[in-house]
Enzyme design. Structure first.
Site, PDB file in Angstrom:
ATOM      1  N   ARG A  39     -52.307  80.656  56.580  1.00 26.76           N
ATOM      2  CA  ARG A  39     -52.479  80.566  58.027  1.00 26.76           C
ATOM      3  C   ARG A  39     -51.698  81.604  58.819  1.00 26.76           C
ATOM      4  O   ARG A  39     -51.782  81.631  60.040  1.00 26.76           O
ATOM      5  CB  ARG A  39     -52.070  79.167  58.509  1.00 26.76           C
ATOM      6  N   HIS A 126     -47.622  70.482  45.452  1.00 28.57           N
ATOM      7  CA  HIS A 126     -49.042  70.844  45.373  1.00 28.57           C
ATOM      8  C   HIS A 126     -49.425  71.409  44.008  1.00 28.57           C
ATOM      9  O   HIS A 126     -50.445  72.072  43.879  1.00 28.57           O
ATOM     10  CB  HIS A 126     -49.401  71.832  46.503  1.00 28.57           C
ATOM     11  N   CYS A 159     -63.540  71.919  29.421  1.00 28.17           N
ATOM     12  CA  CYS A 159     -62.455  71.381  28.588  1.00 28.17           C
ATOM     13  C   CYS A 159     -62.901  71.417  27.127  1.00 28.17           C
ATOM     14  O   CYS A 159     -64.018  70.981  26.806  1.00 28.17           O
ATOM     15  CB  CYS A 159     -62.163  69.946  29.022  1.00 28.17           C
ATOM     16  N   ASN A 225     -39.043  80.452  60.063  1.00 26.16           N
ATOM     17  CA  ASN A 225     -40.475  80.767  60.016  1.00 26.16           C
ATOM     18  C   ASN A 225     -40.832  81.759  61.119  1.00 26.16           C
ATOM     19  O   ASN A 225     -40.360  81.630  62.241  1.00 26.16           O
ATOM     20  CB  ASN A 225     -41.313  79.482  60.190  1.00 26.16           C
TER      21      ASN A 225
HETATM   22  P1  NAD Z   1     -49.066  78.455  55.781  1.00 24.86           P
HETATM   23  O1  NAD Z   1     -49.942  79.567  55.288  1.00 24.86           O
HETATM   24  O2  NAD Z   1     -49.701  77.351  56.540  1.00 24.86           O
HETATM   25  O3  NAD Z   1     -47.891  79.029  56.706  1.00 24.86           O
HETATM   26  C1  NAD Z   1     -47.050  80.059  56.263  1.00 24.86           C
HETATM   27  C2  NAD Z   1     -46.096  80.378  57.405  1.00 24.86           C
HETATM   28  O4  NAD Z   1     -45.138  81.329  56.926  1.00 24.86           O
HETATM   29  C3  NAD Z   1     -46.790  80.985  58.616  1.00 24.86           C
HETATM   30  O5  NAD Z   1     -46.430  80.226  59.769  1.00 24.86           O
HETATM   31  C4  NAD Z   1     -46.213  82.422  58.685  1.00 24.86           C
HETATM   32  O6  NAD Z   1     -45.979  82.838  60.010  1.00 24.86           O
HETATM   33  C5  NAD Z   1     -44.903  82.288  57.940  1.00 24.86           C
HETATM   34  N1  NAD Z   1     -44.492  83.524  57.257  1.00 24.86           N
HETATM   35  C6  NAD Z   1     -45.245  84.268  56.400  1.00 24.86           C
HETATM   36  N2  NAD Z   1     -44.505  85.269  55.880  1.00 24.86           N
HETATM   37  C7  NAD Z   1     -43.266  85.164  56.435  1.00 24.86           C
HETATM   38  C8  NAD Z   1     -42.062  85.910  56.303  1.00 24.86           C
HETATM   39  N3  NAD Z   1     -41.980  86.942  55.465  1.00 24.86           N
HETATM   40  N4  NAD Z   1     -40.978  85.548  57.028  1.00 24.86           N
HETATM   41  C9  NAD Z   1     -41.047  84.471  57.884  1.00 24.86           C
HETATM   42  N5  NAD Z   1     -42.149  83.717  58.026  1.00 24.86           N
HETATM   43  C10 NAD Z   1     -43.253  84.050  57.308  1.00 24.86           C
HETATM   44  O7  NAD Z   1     -48.265  77.938  54.518  1.00 24.86           O
HETATM   45  P2  NAD Z   1     -47.925  76.472  54.050  1.00 24.86           P
HETATM   46  O8  NAD Z   1     -47.307  75.696  55.164  1.00 24.86           O
HETATM   47  O9  NAD Z   1     -47.169  76.627  52.770  1.00 24.86           O
HETATM   48  O10 NAD Z   1     -49.349  75.829  53.748  1.00 24.86           O
HETATM   49  C11 NAD Z   1     -50.274  76.493  52.924  1.00 24.86           C
HETATM   50  C12 NAD Z   1     -50.748  75.679  51.742  1.00 24.86           C
HETATM   51  O11 NAD Z   1     -51.427  76.526  50.853  1.00 24.86           O
HETATM   52  C13 NAD Z   1     -49.598  75.105  50.969  1.00 24.86           C
HETATM   53  O12 NAD Z   1     -49.849  73.768  50.852  1.00 24.86           O
HETATM   54  C14 NAD Z   1     -49.607  75.790  49.606  1.00 24.86           C
HETATM   55  O13 NAD Z   1     -49.820  74.834  48.598  1.00 24.86           O
HETATM   56  C15 NAD Z   1     -50.823  76.680  49.586  1.00 24.86           C
HETATM   57  N6  NAD Z   1     -50.539  78.127  49.371  1.00 24.86           N
HETATM   58  C16 NAD Z   1     -49.611  78.513  48.442  1.00 24.86           C
HETATM   59  C17 NAD Z   1     -49.334  79.854  48.232  1.00 24.86           C
HETATM   60  C18 NAD Z   1     -48.307  80.228  47.193  1.00 24.86           C
HETATM   61  O14 NAD Z   1     -48.107  79.480  46.242  1.00 24.86           O
HETATM   62  N7  NAD Z   1     -47.625  81.370  47.352  1.00 24.86           N
HETATM   63  C19 NAD Z   1     -50.010  80.829  48.981  1.00 24.86           C
HETATM   64  C20 NAD Z   1     -50.955  80.418  49.931  1.00 24.86           C
HETATM   65  C21 NAD Z   1     -51.189  79.053  50.121  1.00 24.86           C
END
Ligand code: NAD
Length: 251
Positions: A39, A126, A159, A225
């Protein structure tokens, strides 16, 4: 900048005083390792709203074409090449100081463990992309072994035990969470004296509720954030600077 500087000093002092720091990480901690969030401004869904279907259990179970696309994405998932960054490393440092009570993560990329965080402290609410699970018999195995089957021509590998549909061992949208894992995360949040949410838009429930859980149990709450979150109003400090720069300064 001055605002951010004074918040950092304040939070560092809270961490120094704390005995049980609980961290909640989201996709934002891994963007500096090259894994896009969902997002944020460069997020996967921000750029392509259709991509959400690949993360939705109903489409996945019903449509072989969606599964084939999902397997192609897993083959080139950025997590395989990604290296932990300064944010992940700072959390390893916090654990070495004996202050980390739990590291709750929404991430599925395994980067906390790759950085050196103890697996028993990491609560993956997750799931993880490093394993596969059979949706029929529940068998679990290493992702890399199943990806090898793609390289030998299978496009939706079933599987090998029961022929059921395989999927990464992650919680897709529309899929039930694992109640014991969520209960453990919430219990840890309530035990924190300092609770820090890092790189999460805090829009995904029930885990976003861990912030309220910690706050009402008396913890100091900090949000790191880049963008505002729905919990900024109840936080004791909000730092909107880059995670890889901020965490080494506060731990
Ligand atoms: P999100 O994508 O909803 O939000 C990420 C937030 O991090 C954003 O508000 C953004 O502004 C902020 N952000 C990004 N890079 C940043 C930085 N370098 N410094 C400061 N802020 C930063 O993420 P969420 O709340 O974790 O929800 C997404 C869902 O999708 C999770 O439930 C997760 O399971 C999954 N997901 C996981 C991964 C991963 O494992 N790396 C990647 C994408 C999504």
């Amino acid at each position: 900048m001055a605002q951010s500087g004074s918040s950092i000093e304040k939070v560092r002092a809270w961490v120094d005083q704390a005995e049980r720091v609980v961290i909640l990480t989201g996709a934002g901690i891994s963007t500096e390792s090259g894994i896009p969030d969902f997002r944020g401004p460069q997020g996967v869904w921000t750029r392509d709203p259709e991509a959400e279907k690949l993360s939705n259990i109903h489409y996945y179970m019903a449509d072989a074409e969606i599964r084939k696309k999902a397997w192609q994405q897993r083959l080139v998932h950025p997590a395989w090449e990604a290296q932990p960054n300064a944010g992940h490393a700072a959390l390893v440092g916090l654990e070495r100081r004996g202050k980390l009570h739990a590291l709750i993560t929404q991430n599925i990329d395994g980067l906390h463990q790759k950085a050196g965080s103890s697996p028993e402290r990491v609560i993956e609410v997750h799931g993880t992309v490093t394993r596969v699970v059979c949706m029929r018999c529940g068998w679990k195995g290493p992702m890399q072994e199943t990806l090898l089957r793609l390289l030998t021509g299978e496009d939706d590998p079933p599987c090998t035990l029961c022929g059921g549909i395989l999927k990464s061992d992650t919680i897709s949208f529309g899929q039930n969470l694992v109640p014991e894992v969520i209960a453990r995360a919430m219990r840890c949040a309530a035990e924190a004296d300092c609770f820090i949410a890092v790189g999460s838009s805090l829009q995904v429930y029930p885990i976003a509720g861990a912030v309220d859980e910690a706050k009402s149990a008396g913890a100091r709450v900090v949000i790191v954030n880049a963008e505002p979150t729905p919990f900024d109003d109840i936080a004791d400090a909000v730092i909107s600077d880059a995670i890889g720069r901020t965490l080494p300064l506060i731990f």
